[in-house]
Design an enzyme around this catalytic site. Structure first.
Site, PDB file in Angstrom:
ATOM      1  N   ILE A   1       0.840  -1.204   0.000  1.00 31.03           N
ATOM      2  CA  ILE A   1       0.000   0.000   0.000  1.00 31.03           C
ATOM      3  C   ILE A   1       0.870   1.247   0.000  1.00 31.03           C
ATOM      4  O   ILE A   1       0.432   2.314  -0.373  1.00 31.03           O
ATOM      5  CB  ILE A   1      -0.991   0.031   1.197  1.00 31.03           C
ATOM      6  CG1 ILE A   1      -0.260   0.151   2.531  1.00 31.03           C
ATOM      7  CG2 ILE A   1      -1.912  -1.168   1.179  1.00 31.03           C
ATOM      8  CD1 ILE A   1      -1.175   0.622   3.660  1.00 31.03           C
ATOM      9  N   ASP A   2       2.143   1.100   0.431  1.00 26.31           N
ATOM     10  CA  ASP A   2       3.023   2.276   0.511  1.00 26.31           C
ATOM     11  C   ASP A   2       3.502   2.763  -0.857  1.00 26.31           C
ATOM     12  O   ASP A   2       4.006   3.878  -0.981  1.00 26.31           O
ATOM     13  CB  ASP A   2       4.262   1.955   1.366  1.00 26.31           C
ATOM     14  CG  ASP A   2       3.922   1.824   2.830  1.00 26.31           C
ATOM     15  OD1 ASP A   2       2.750   1.975   3.190  1.00 26.31           O
ATOM     16  OD2 ASP A   2       4.847   1.550   3.629  1.00 26.31           O
TER      17      ASP A   2
ATOM     18  N   ARG B   1      -5.197  -1.013   5.076  1.00 25.59           N
ATOM     19  CA  ARG B   1      -4.816  -2.282   4.448  1.00 25.59           C
ATOM     20  C   ARG B   1      -6.030  -3.191   4.215  1.00 25.59           C
ATOM     21  O   ARG B   1      -5.905  -4.232   3.568  1.00 25.59           O
ATOM     22  CB  ARG B   1      -3.792  -3.018   5.313  1.00 25.59           C
ATOM     23  CG  ARG B   1      -2.492  -2.255   5.473  1.00 25.59           C
ATOM     24  CD  ARG B   1      -1.284  -3.147   5.352  1.00 25.59           C
ATOM     25  NE  ARG B   1      -1.254  -4.212   6.288  1.00 25.59           N
ATOM     26  CZ  ARG B   1      -0.266  -4.432   7.169  1.00 25.59           C
ATOM     27  NH1 ARG B   1       0.754  -3.585   7.221  1.00 25.59           N
ATOM     28  NH2 ARG B   1      -0.285  -5.454   7.953  1.00 25.59           N
TER      29      ARG B   1
END
Ligand code: F6P
Length: 376
Positions: free
Chosen positions: A156-157, A303
């Site tokens: 997700i980063d 997340r």
């Protein structure tokens, strides 16, 4: 030298294993479905390795064994589900596996050779490794030992190089934006400063994209160490101009100029765990401005949930492309998004280079031009 008996290295493929490693991300199940169905179409059997590679290391720990047969029936109806049906771990890195010593200490041990043998013993001829920099570094090490392996970029980063984007990022940014939108009314009603902490250990992509999209007043990212005085001044100036609230978005890895990232702990075999950046900043802002300030940590909420259409589609495309690569005899590569297509890049190039936010990129410039304070 690797043993010549390892089936994951040569001959035709009959069985492939899929592993999901590191923090989960929306889209993992879509990748699993695409890999399983594409493999099935090639006449291959697909199995999910439980919890990273723990299904190979610790099969006895699971009542049904360490491998999950991924039949077409088993992967039905999972495209839209968050999480991963085969499990994941960020504490099972075979390059730095935490092993308890007699004196109780945990020591990091390289168990890659054991893993290569375990894959062969499980008759796994090729592997699709889905993960971030840690999982792709492991995949690269396995490829060097002769394992037939293709990586799929997840986080997700969005901090992986050589792909335009990783899957999971779009869902995280969309949800963060929606949450920040919702905070505007409560912030305004109470004339408060709201500090919103989002994930982003080393790279501030989520904070930047969600912050600009939700018209935050201040965005703080790890790439630009912030000056507290500048942040306080920006907030005071906003109230002085008649606004009744301020929204500050901070990445968990952001740090004050001359200060450190907020680290909670560092355990053997795991990356350091961050936490507290938002709380630290909120306390400093409250002190500096004298204004009622609250902190919201979005953390792991980013997340979870249903992947966006964008994430579902690239996850399905990545999974299918990984199997396509294996069928074409490729190994040691990562599937990368290069619109309008996907391509393959050497794992070694993707694994060790983090994609940070360039401090002069268009989105940072846009933020500044819109009057958003970047903390410097
Ligand atoms: O997936 C990456 C990440 O979201 C980082 O931003 C964060 O620091 C980390 O995961 C936290 O993971 P966990 O709490 O599962 O160890």
């Amino acid at each position: 030298m690797p043993s010549k008996r390892t089936s994951a290295r040569r001959g035709s493929i009959r069985r492939i294993g899929i592993s999901t490693g590191g923090g989960d991300a929306p889209g993992l199940n879509a990748v699993i479905r695409a890999v399983a169905l594409s493999a099935h179409n090639h006449g291959w059997e697909a199995v999910g390795i439980r919890d990273g590679y723990n299904g190979i290391f610790l099969p006895d720990q699971y009542p049904d064994g360490g491998l999950i047969p991924l039949t077409p029936e088993r992967v039905r109806g999972i495209t839209h589900l968050g999480g991963t049906i085969i499990g994941t771990t960020n504490a099972g890195n075979p390059l730095k596996y935490p092993v308890r010593q007699r004196d109780g200490r945990l020591v990091e041990v390289d168990r890659c050779d054991e893993l290569v043998k375990g894959l062969a013993a499980a008759s796994i001829d090729a592997v699709v490794a889905v993960g971030g920099d840690g999982s792709l570094t492991i995949a690269n090490a396995l490829a060097k030992k002769g394992v037939r392996i293709v990586g799929v970029p997840k986080t997700i980063d969005n901090d992986l190089s050589r792909t335009v984007v990783t899957f999971g990022f779009d869902t995280a940014v969309s949800f963060a934006t929606e949450c920040i939108d919702r905070l505007h009314s409560t912030a305004a009603s109470h004339r408060r400063v709201m500090v919103v902490e989002v994930m982003g250990r080393y790279a501030g992509w989520i904070a930047l994209n969600a912050g600009v999209s939700s018209t935050a007043d201040v965005i703080l990212i790890p790439e630009i160490p912030y000056d507290l005085g500048t942040v306080v001044e920006k907030i005071q100036e906003r109230y002085a101009r008649g606004h009744s609230f301020a929204i500050v978005v901070v990445a968990e890895g952001a740090k004050p100029r001359g200060g450190r990232r907020a680290v909670v702990e560092k355990k053997a075999g795991q990356a350091e765990r961050l936490g507290g950046a938002g709380a630290r900043l909120a306390a400093d802002i409250a002190k500096g401005t004298g204004r009622d300030t609250r902190v919201v940590v979005l953390g792991h909420l980013l997340r979870g949930g249903t992947p966006t259409t964008f994430d579902r589609l690239i996850s399905l495309r990545f999974g299918a492309a990984a199997v396509r690569a294996l069928a074409a005899g490729r190994s040691g590569v990562m599937v990368a998004l290069d619109p309008p297509t996907v391509r393959y890049v050497p794992l070694v190039e993707a694994a060790h280079r983090m994609k940070l936010v360039p401090v002069d990129c268009d989105t940072v410039r846009t933020a500044r031009e819109l009057g958003i304070c970047m903390g410097d």
